[in-house]
Write a protein that holds these residues in place. Structure first.
Motif, short mmCIF file in Angstrom:
data_model
loop_
_atom_site.label_atom_id
_atom_site.label_comp_id
_atom_site.label_asym_id
_atom_site.label_seq_id
_atom_site.Cartn_x
_atom_site.Cartn_y
_atom_site.Cartn_z
N GLY A 115 2.44 1.32 15.15
CA GLY A 115 2.38 0.92 16.56
C GLY A 115 1.71 1.97 17.43
N ILE A 116 2.06 3.23 17.22
CA ILE A 116 1.45 4.32 18.00
C ILE A 116 -0.05 4.39 17.71
CG2 ILE A 116 1.30 6.85 18.19
CD1 ILE A 116 4.40 6.85 17.78
N ALA A 117 -0.42 4.26 16.45
CA ALA A 117 -1.83 4.31 16.09
C ALA A 117 -2.59 3.16 16.76
CB ALA A 117 -2.00 4.24 14.57
N ALA A 118 -2.04 1.94 16.68
CA ALA A 118 -2.70 0.79 17.30
C ALA A 118 -2.80 0.96 18.81
CB ALA A 118 -1.96 -0.50 16.94
N ALA A 119 -1.72 1.41 19.45
CA ALA A 119 -1.73 1.59 20.90
C ALA A 119 -2.70 2.68 21.34
CB ALA A 119 -0.32 1.91 21.40
N SER A 120 -2.98 3.62 20.44
CA SER A 120 -3.88 4.73 20.75
C SER A 120 -5.30 4.48 20.26
CB SER A 120 -3.35 6.02 20.11
OG SER A 120 -2.05 6.30 20.57
N ALA A 121 -5.56 3.31 19.72
CA ALA A 121 -6.87 2.95 19.16
C ALA A 121 -7.28 3.91 18.05
CB ALA A 121 -7.93 2.88 20.25
N VAL A 122 -6.30 4.33 17.26
CA VAL A 122 -6.56 5.19 16.11
C VAL A 122 -6.45 4.34 14.85
CG1 VAL A 122 -5.73 7.18 14.78
CG2 VAL A 122 -5.69 7.25 17.29
N PRO A 123 -7.53 4.18 14.12
CA PRO A 123 -7.44 3.38 12.90
C PRO A 123 -6.50 4.04 11.89
CG PRO A 123 -9.73 3.95 13.41
CD PRO A 123 -8.86 4.72 14.35
N ALA A 124 -5.62 3.25 11.34
CA ALA A 124 -4.70 3.73 10.30
C ALA A 124 -4.65 2.66 9.22
CB ALA A 124 -3.33 4.00 10.90
N PRO A 125 -5.79 2.41 8.56
CA PRO A 125 -5.86 1.27 7.64
C PRO A 125 -4.91 1.36 6.46
CG PRO A 125 -7.83 2.64 7.44
CD PRO A 125 -7.06 3.14 8.63
N GLY A 126 -4.65 2.54 5.94
CA GLY A 126 -3.71 2.66 4.82
C GLY A 126 -2.31 2.26 5.22
N PHE A 127 -1.87 2.79 6.36
CA PHE A 127 -0.53 2.48 6.85
C PHE A 127 -0.41 1.01 7.26
CE2 PHE A 127 0.49 7.03 8.56
CZ PHE A 127 0.58 7.51 7.26
N SER A 128 -1.39 0.54 8.04
CA SER A 128 -1.27 -0.81 8.58
C SER A 128 -1.48 -1.89 7.53
CB SER A 128 -2.21 -1.00 9.77
OG SER A 128 -3.55 -0.78 9.39
N SER A 129 -2.39 -1.69 6.60
CA SER A 129 -2.58 -2.73 5.57
C SER A 129 -1.41 -2.76 4.60
CB SER A 129 -3.91 -2.56 4.83
OG SER A 129 -3.93 -1.36 4.10
N ALA A 130 -0.83 -1.61 4.29
CA ALA A 130 0.36 -1.59 3.43
C ALA A 130 1.52 -2.28 4.13
CB ALA A 130 0.73 -0.16 3.05
N LEU A 131 1.68 -2.03 5.43
CA LEU A 131 2.75 -2.68 6.18
C LEU A 131 2.51 -4.19 6.25
CD1 LEU A 131 5.35 -2.45 7.82
CD2 LEU A 131 3.93 -1.97 9.85
N ALA A 132 1.26 -4.61 6.44
CA ALA A 132 0.96 -6.04 6.48
C ALA A 132 1.27 -6.69 5.13
CB ALA A 132 -0.51 -6.26 6.86
N TYR A 133 0.94 -6.03 4.04
CA TYR A 133 1.27 -6.57 2.71
C TYR A 133 2.78 -6.68 2.55
CZ TYR A 133 1.55 -7.12 -2.35
OH TYR A 133 1.84 -7.59 -3.61
N PHE A 134 3.49 -5.63 2.92
CA PHE A 134 4.94 -5.63 2.84
C PHE A 134 5.52 -6.78 3.65
CE2 PHE A 134 9.05 -4.14 4.61
CZ PHE A 134 9.77 -4.05 3.43
N ASP A 135 5.04 -6.95 4.88
CA ASP A 135 5.54 -8.03 5.73
C ASP A 135 5.19 -9.41 5.16
OD1 ASP A 135 6.75 -6.35 7.55
OD2 ASP A 135 5.06 -6.35 8.95
N SER A 136 4.04 -9.52 4.52
CA SER A 136 3.65 -10.82 3.96
C SER A 136 4.59 -11.25 2.84
CB SER A 136 2.20 -10.79 3.45
OG SER A 136 2.10 -10.06 2.24
N LEU A 137 5.16 -10.29 2.14
CA LEU A 137 6.08 -10.63 1.05
C LEU A 137 7.37 -11.25 1.56
CD1 LEU A 137 5.68 -7.46 -1.18
CD2 LEU A 137 4.64 -9.72 -1.52
N ALA A 138 7.76 -10.91 2.78
CA ALA A 138 9.01 -11.41 3.34
C ALA A 138 8.79 -12.53 4.35
CB ALA A 138 9.76 -10.26 4.01
N SER A 139 7.55 -12.96 4.53
CA SER A 139 7.25 -13.99 5.53
C SER A 139 7.39 -15.38 4.94
CB SER A 139 5.82 -13.82 6.06
OG SER A 139 5.72 -12.60 6.76
N GLU A 140 8.06 -16.22 5.68
CA GLU A 140 8.19 -17.61 5.25
C GLU A 140 6.85 -18.33 5.35
OE1 GLU A 140 10.64 -21.48 6.76
OE2 GLU A 140 11.71 -19.57 6.72
#
Length: 186
Positions: A115-140
């Motif tokens: 969230g801090i990276a996104a709000a600061s316009a700092v790309p954090a592709p490793g963190f954000s894509s891993a989090l998106a994958y993690f969230d996709s596993l638990a998404s209905e």
């Protein structure tokens, strides 16, 4: 501060977001959680390939081979070896108790950092894509509806809806009315 792309301004950049006192520890937790998920995703892909091509792969042995290799050699792989030794039929590393606990312990920090990276316009592709994958596993539900809509717009490939049965096509260049139709064979 503004951003330029090929010499043209593309808009103002936000000021960096405020960071909590726990920022350094949060980054460490986010890094570890991202690392666990990246390895889990890689092993999940290997499992999918093994199912598709009828391969017999010992995931614990694979981690052991990598550990002895010349590219990865991470001590972290010993934890993966241990996880598969404890349960050879582990469906994903993310359900191994030690990895599940590590994710649970670091998840809030991980989300703060993304969230801090996104709000600061700092790309954090490793963190954000891993989090998106993690969230996709638990998404209905996943955002595949957007892809279906795009395919229908560009090629009349039709789509299904979650609120009613049937296959539909939208008259995108007309009145944007929706019509029931037969499934696309394209």
């Amino acid at each position: 501060m503004s951003l330029e792309y090929c010499g043209e301004p593309v808009g103002p950049r936000p000021e960096p977001a405020a960071v909590p006192e726990t920022f350094v520890d949060d980054v460490r937790a986010a890094l570890y959680a991202s690392k666990v998920v990246a390895y889990a995703q890689g092993f999940d892909l290997i499992v999918a390939g093994a199912k598709e091509y009828d391969w017999d792969i010992d995931l614990g042995a694979l981690a052991r081979i990598w550990r002895a290799g010349c590219i990865i050699r991470a001590r972290f792989l010993n934890r993966i070896v241990d996880a598969y030794a404890a349960d050879p039929s582990l469906p994903t590393l993310l359900v191994d108790p030690s990895f599940a606990d590590a994710i649970a312990q670091g998840e809030a920090a991980w989300r703060r950092i993304v969230g801090i990276a996104a709000a600061s316009a700092v790309p954090a592709p490793g963190f954000s894509s891993a989090l998106a994958y993690f969230d996709s596993l638990a998404s209905e539900r996943l955002p595949a509806a957007l892809i279906q809509g795009q395919r229908d717009f560009f090629g009349a490939h039709t789509y299904r809806r979650i609120d009613r049965d049937g296959v539909f096509h939208t008259l995108w260049s007309g009145d944007r009315g929706e019509i029931a139709t037969e499934p696309s064979t394209h």
